[in-house]
Design a protein around this motif. Structure first.
Motif, PDB file in Angstrom:
ATOM      1  N   TYR A   1      19.692 -76.280 -26.543  1.00  3.06           N
ATOM      2  CA  TYR A   1      20.500 -75.216 -27.114  1.00  3.06           C
ATOM      3  C   TYR A   1      21.916 -75.306 -26.543  1.00  3.06           C
ATOM      4  CZ  TYR A   1      16.494 -72.628 -29.025  1.00  3.06           C
ATOM      5  OH  TYR A   1      15.401 -72.237 -29.756  1.00  3.06           O
TER       6      TYR A   1
ATOM      7  N   LEU B   1      21.543 -75.543 -22.679  1.00  3.34           N
ATOM      8  CA  LEU B   1      20.243 -75.116 -22.188  1.00  3.34           C
ATOM      9  C   LEU B   1      19.149 -76.021 -22.724  1.00  3.34           C
ATOM     10  CD1 LEU B   1      20.649 -71.300 -22.916  1.00  3.34           C
ATOM     11  CD2 LEU B   1      20.613 -72.345 -20.659  1.00  3.34           C
TER      12      LEU B   1
ATOM     13  N   GLN C   1      25.044 -72.738 -25.725  1.00  2.00           N
ATOM     14  CA  GLN C   1      25.406 -71.333 -25.622  1.00  2.00           C
ATOM     15  C   GLN C   1      26.875 -71.210 -25.245  1.00  2.00           C
ATOM     16  OE1 GLN C   1      23.178 -68.847 -22.853  1.00  2.00           O
ATOM     17  NE2 GLN C   1      23.625 -67.043 -24.087  1.00  2.00           N
TER      18      GLN C   1
ATOM     19  N   PHE D   1      12.951 -71.923 -20.077  1.00  2.00           N
ATOM     20  CA  PHE D   1      14.297 -72.457 -20.024  1.00  2.00           C
ATOM     21  C   PHE D   1      14.636 -73.040 -18.659  1.00  2.00           C
ATOM     22  CE2 PHE D   1      16.488 -71.394 -23.926  1.00  2.00           C
ATOM     23  CZ  PHE D   1      15.630 -70.479 -24.514  1.00  2.00           C
ATOM     24  N   GLY D   2      15.514 -74.024 -18.679  1.00  3.49           N
ATOM     25  CA  GLY D   2      16.133 -74.499 -17.461  1.00  3.49           C
ATOM     26  C   GLY D   2      17.309 -73.606 -17.101  1.00  3.49           C
ATOM     27  N   GLU D   3      17.953 -73.940 -15.984  1.00  4.60           N
ATOM     28  CA  GLU D   3      19.088 -73.130 -15.535  1.00  4.60           C
ATOM     29  C   GLU D   3      20.354 -73.417 -16.331  1.00  4.60           C
ATOM     30  OE1 GLU D   3      18.615 -72.087 -10.957  1.00  4.60           O
ATOM     31  OE2 GLU D   3      18.592 -74.252 -11.295  1.00  4.60           O
TER      32      GLU D   3
ATOM     33  N   LEU E   1      20.433 -73.487 -31.477  1.00  2.00           N
ATOM     34  CA  LEU E   1      19.644 -74.708 -31.386  1.00  2.00           C
ATOM     35  C   LEU E   1      20.435 -75.922 -31.842  1.00  2.00           C
ATOM     36  CD1 LEU E   1      16.757 -75.882 -30.820  1.00  2.00           C
ATOM     37  CD2 LEU E   1      16.439 -75.793 -33.299  1.00  2.00           C
TER      38      LEU E   1
ATOM     39  N   LEU F   1       9.034 -70.066 -24.883  1.00  2.00           N
ATOM     40  CA  LEU F   1       9.980 -71.069 -24.404  1.00  2.00           C
ATOM     41  C   LEU F   1      10.251 -70.846 -22.924  1.00  2.00           C
ATOM     42  CD1 LEU F   1      12.736 -71.318 -27.156  1.00  2.00           C
ATOM     43  CD2 LEU F   1      10.509 -72.425 -27.031  1.00  2.00           C
TER      44      LEU F   1
ATOM     45  N   GLN G   1      15.433 -80.113 -31.714  1.00  2.41           N
ATOM     46  CA  GLN G   1      14.073 -79.824 -31.270  1.00  2.41           C
ATOM     47  C   GLN G   1      13.251 -81.095 -31.387  1.00  2.41           C
ATOM     48  OE1 GLN G   1      12.093 -76.656 -33.391  1.00  2.41           O
ATOM     49  NE2 GLN G   1      10.069 -77.288 -32.696  1.00  2.41           N
TER      50      GLN G   1
ATOM     51  N   GLY H   1      29.633 -65.568 -24.614  1.00  6.35           N
ATOM     52  CA  GLY H   1      29.608 -64.372 -25.456  1.00  6.35           C
ATOM     53  C   GLY H   1      28.718 -64.477 -26.681  1.00  6.35           C
ATOM     54  N   GLN H   2      28.031 -65.616 -26.832  1.00  4.84           N
ATOM     55  CA  GLN H   2      27.164 -65.813 -27.989  1.00  4.84           C
ATOM     56  C   GLN H   2      25.734 -66.084 -27.530  1.00  4.84           C
ATOM     57  OE1 GLN H   2      28.725 -68.754 -30.713  1.00  4.84           O
ATOM     58  NE2 GLN H   2      30.837 -68.050 -30.449  1.00  4.84           N
ATOM     59  N   GLY H   3      24.806 -65.986 -28.475  1.00  2.31           N
ATOM     60  CA  GLY H   3      23.429 -66.331 -28.180  1.00  2.31           C
ATOM     61  C   GLY H   3      23.230 -67.833 -28.241  1.00  2.31           C
ATOM     62  N   PRO H   4      22.113 -68.312 -27.698  1.00  6.58           N
ATOM     63  CA  PRO H   4      21.834 -69.756 -27.749  1.00  6.58           C
ATOM     64  C   PRO H   4      21.701 -70.244 -29.189  1.00  6.58           C
ATOM     65  CG  PRO H   4      20.402 -68.652 -26.157  1.00  6.58           C
ATOM     66  CD  PRO H   4      21.080 -67.584 -26.939  1.00  6.58           C
TER      67      PRO H   4
END
Lengths: 108, 113
Positions: B35, B91, B37, B104-106, B45, B102, B48, B40-43
């Motif tokens: 992903y 991400l 990011q 997630f990594g850092e 994609l 899901l 996949q 200020g926005q969502g992840p």
């Protein structure tokens, strides 16, 4: 097409007040809905999913297919609930789509 | 259980340079996601994978972004050449199956100057 909207970028409430974070989605079918949370300096993690119908950290969310909503609620907010909250949709076999997020700030 | 590992955590490059990010998913997780990011926005994609096959890369800017998961385990995401608008957190996430939770990594924070 899958889409998730979260109308509030920032929501501030006082400790002990009720909280409702709004989420609406568009999907032609029966999606799986999730709420993910990101606390300060931590990785994004699952808070709850609609199919489990459970309460996590006092939060609940009900899927309303008629209104295509999946609002997150908690009756009494705590300061440790301050975080970014993301609503997400998985349309089975399609990708996970995330909303833009709502920052919850719980004031003392 | 070890979580999703990503590296590097931070990277600063100049525009037109190249960069690569690495992700090692949780053992046994067949599905891997990248992903983007933006602040200020969502992840969003990018791609996949299911094992080593691509399930969805419809939002991957293929003129500059590439990703691979050759042995169905770890994955690399490459950007070449980078643009200013590529500044974001990248991400990586994995799941046991593609309709599950899901993990997630850092994240890898990229700054393009």
């Amino acid at each position: 097409a899958q889409r998730v909207t979260q109308p509030e970028k920032l929501l501030s409430v006082f400790k002990g007040a009720p909280v409702e974070l709004k989420c609406n989605y568009s999907y032609s079918g029966s999606p799986e809905l999730f709420w993910y949370v990101q606390y300060s300096r931590q990785r994004l993690q699952l808070l709850l999913r609609h199919i489990s119908r459970e309460s996590i950290k006092g939060f609940t969310a009900d899927l309303n297919k008629g209104e295509t909503s999946f609002h997150l609620k908690k009756p009494f907010a705590q300061e440790e609930d301050s975080a970014m909250y993301y609503c997400a949709l998985n349309g089975y076999g399609q990708n996970f789509v995330f909303g833009p997020g709502t920052r919850l700030s719980v004031l003392p | 259980e070890a979580g999703v590992a990503q590296s590097p955590r931070y990277k600063i490059i100049e525009k037109r340079q190249s960069v690569a990010f690495w992700c090692n998913p949780i053992s046994g997780h067949a599905t891997l996601y990248w992903y983007q990011q933006i602040l200020g926005q969502g992840p969003k994609l990018l791609i996949q994978f299911q094992n080593n096959g691509v399930v969805d890369d419809s939002q991957l800017p293929k003129d500059r972004f590439s990703a691979e998961r050759l042995k169905g385990v770890d994955s690399t995401l490459k950007i070449q050449p980078a643009k200013l608008e590529d500044s974001a957190v990248y991400l990586c996430a994995s799941s046991y199956r593609n309709t599950g939770e899901l993990f997630f990594g850092e994240g890898s924070r990229l700054t393009v100057l």
